[in-house]
Design a protein around this motif. Structure first.
Motif, PDB file in Angstrom:
ATOM      1  N   VAL A  35      15.057  51.367   6.974  1.00 13.02           N
ATOM      2  CA  VAL A  35      14.660  49.992   7.223  1.00 13.02           C
ATOM      3  C   VAL A  35      13.204  49.855   6.799  1.00 13.02           C
ATOM      4  O   VAL A  35      12.361  50.683   7.141  1.00 13.02           O
ATOM      5  N   LEU A  36      12.921  48.817   6.026  1.00 11.02           N
ATOM      6  CA  LEU A  36      11.572  48.518   5.585  1.00 11.02           C
ATOM      7  C   LEU A  36      11.057  47.336   6.403  1.00 11.02           C
ATOM      8  O   LEU A  36      11.575  46.221   6.289  1.00 11.02           O
ATOM      9  N   VAL A  63       5.439  51.850  -2.261  1.00  9.79           N
ATOM     10  CA  VAL A  63       5.596  52.610  -1.024  1.00  9.79           C
ATOM     11  C   VAL A  63       6.788  53.553  -1.105  1.00  9.79           C
ATOM     12  O   VAL A  63       6.716  54.719  -0.696  1.00  9.79           O
ATOM     13  N   LEU A  64       7.892  53.078  -1.665  1.00  4.20           N
ATOM     14  CA  LEU A  64       9.094  53.914  -1.765  1.00  4.20           C
ATOM     15  C   LEU A  64       8.882  55.072  -2.721  1.00  4.20           C
ATOM     16  O   LEU A  64       9.332  56.202  -2.463  1.00  4.20           O
ATOM     17  N   ILE A 108       6.263  49.230   6.171  1.00  2.94           N
ATOM     18  CA  ILE A 108       6.456  50.471   6.920  1.00  2.94           C
ATOM     19  C   ILE A 108       7.915  50.886   6.760  1.00  2.94           C
ATOM     20  O   ILE A 108       8.815  50.055   6.882  1.00  2.94           O
ATOM     21  N   VAL A 109       8.144  52.169   6.502  1.00  2.00           N
ATOM     22  CA  VAL A 109       9.503  52.677   6.264  1.00  2.00           C
ATOM     23  C   VAL A 109       9.931  53.569   7.424  1.00  2.00           C
ATOM     24  O   VAL A 109       9.263  54.557   7.744  1.00  2.00           O
ATOM     25  N   PHE A 110      11.044  53.193   8.046  1.00  2.00           N
ATOM     26  CA  PHE A 110      11.626  53.956   9.151  1.00  2.00           C
ATOM     27  C   PHE A 110      13.076  54.321   8.821  1.00  2.00           C
ATOM     28  O   PHE A 110      13.695  53.724   7.943  1.00  2.00           O
ATOM     29  N   ASN A 151       6.886  56.415   5.950  1.00  2.19           N
ATOM     30  CA  ASN A 151       5.716  56.033   5.170  1.00  2.19           C
ATOM     31  C   ASN A 151       5.280  54.629   5.573  1.00  2.19           C
ATOM     32  O   ASN A 151       6.077  53.851   6.100  1.00  2.19           O
ATOM     33  N   GLY A 152       4.033  54.298   5.299  1.00  2.00           N
ATOM     34  CA  GLY A 152       3.544  52.952   5.568  1.00  2.00           C
ATOM     35  C   GLY A 152       2.306  52.673   4.749  1.00  2.00           C
ATOM     36  O   GLY A 152       1.548  53.586   4.410  1.00  2.00           O
TER      37      GLY A 152
END
Length: 410
Positions: free
Chosen positions: A65-66, A8-9, A125-127, A111-112
């Motif tokens: 934050v993941l 994801v990253l 999910i990345v915020f 992203n998610g």
């Protein structure tokens, strides 16, 4: 999970070169802090930054934050639909609403991804890390003061206004987009129906012996005979109902992060949109007013708080017709008891933490302390939940019913 996080990253890094530079190279993810995100059953969080190389120099991304599944989730478990909803909300709903005007109510979403493997799910999910930007939860988990409540209701009014704008400008697309949101509420209502009934009786019983209220309980008792059907009707998601808005669905203190100036809340961000749902605006409004405000606050500031919400609802898009204040209050008269049932389930846990009252650990057998509620035998779960928060919680629940009766809502 480690491989999925890296996947994801790297996707985020490749897709968003505008954040990192065209010639940059992904190196690593540097953890800064990691802890449970609200509870250990539905999600966990990892805090950190992407390490990347640009022009032969190592650089760090903004704080991230993941949000992750804390364990592998079985196929068709409702919790995975919560992750799917949240990804959908940020990738589809927010851009649609921002076609009308920029939204500044939520964290930046990067992203998610949800992955299925052998009928089991994992999700990431990345915020942006809002806490690194100075946003934090209110100190109390249960009752908020007027300053917190008024700010939250202004922002809620702004959020609900986007639904009326969308219905005016592009009703077909609005209907299509909101119809694709997974229904989380129905599964909860079905699964915990017996628990909700037992918890709800906790606040009702004291009124049977109260001469001021004992003869006003007929309608309530009829609804108590079939709580499940009543609750399901409130969250039926009817997009054709002109009063319906895209509700947060769980608009409470635990899903709001505040920024402070001179010890007063000056801004906020709304988080955790997994439970978003087309429903009456009262689903969000009453949740905050009855679960996160005490009886004194409601008694002294009810009209002021409703007005904070309504002014924001009306002024966010001045060209859009919104319901009148009276129409919104009529929604309370028909639907606010739904919130009492939710409060009866959750309020004890919130008050226990704030007032040093008996909590889950004090009420549950030790063997179930770290067990998801889904796997605790229902009879044991019910015995526990009707005791959480002790007599103060029972009094608070009874006060909610008194307030609803006094205002003519039930």
């Amino acid at each position: 999970m480690k491989r999925m996080i890296e996947f994801v990253l790297k996707n985020l890094f490749d897709d968003r070169k505008d954040l990192f530079g065209e010639e940059s190279i992904f190196k690593d993810f540097k953890k800064e802090q990691d802890f449970l995100w609200k509870d250990g059953y539905q999600s966990a969080a990892i805090f950190g930054r992407i390490v990347y190389e640009e022009k032969n120099q190592l650089c760090l991304s903004d704080p991230l934050v993941l949000k992750i599944t804390p364990q592998i989730i079985p196929e068709n478990d409702v919790h995975i639909f919560a992750f799917i909803n949240e990804i959908y909300f940020y990738s589809i709903v927010v851009p649609f609403f921002e076609s009308f005007r920029t939204l500044d109510l939520f964290a930046k979403y990067y992203n998610g991804h949800v992955q299925m493997k052998s009928k089991e799910y994992q999700a990431v999910i990345v915020f942006e890390n809002l806490q690194a930007g100075g946003y934090m939860p209110a100190a109390k988990k249960s009752f908020l003061d007027y300053a917190h409540l008024s700010l939250a209701l202004r922002k809620l009014g702004e959020w609900h206004a986007y639904s009326f704008k969308a219905r005016k400008e592009d009703p077909n697309r609005f209907s299509i987009i909101t119809n694709c949101i997974n229904d989380i509420h129905t599964a909860f209502i079905h699964e915990y129906n017996n628990v909700i009934h037992a918890c709800a009786m906790r606040g009702l019983k004291p009124l049977f012996n109260n001469p001021r209220y004992s003869d006003k309980l007929g309608n309530i008792q009829k609804i108590f005979e079939n709580i499940r059907d009543f609750m399901l009707k409130i969250v039926d998601g009817n997009t054709k109902n002109p009063m319906s808005v895209l509700c947060h669905g769980d608009f409470l203190r635990n899903n709001i992060l505040f920024k402070f100036r001179h010890n007063e809340p000056s801004d906020l961000k709304i988080i955790d949109l997994a439970n978003c749902k087309m429903a009456s605006p009262v689903v969000d409004l009453a949740l905050l007013l009855y679960i996160n405000s005490d009886q004194d606050t409601r008694k002294n500031h009810w009209h002021d708080l409703i007005n904070e919400y309504y002014v924001a609802l009306k002024e966010t898009f001045p060209d859009v017709e919104v319901p009148t204040k009276e129409q919104i209050l009529n929604e309370f008269r028909r639907k606010s008891l739904y919130v009492y049932f939710v409060a009866s389930f959750f309020l004890g846990t919130l008050m226990a933490d704030d007032y040093n009252l008996p909590g889950e650990k004090e009420c549950l057998p030790e063997e179930f302390w770290y067990t998801s509620p889904k796997y605790i035998p229902k009879d044991i779960f019910i015995k526990c939940f009707v005791k959480i928060g002790g007599s103060l919680t029972t009094e608070a629940l009874t006060n909610i019913l008194k307030d609803m009766i006094d205002r003519g809502f039930i």
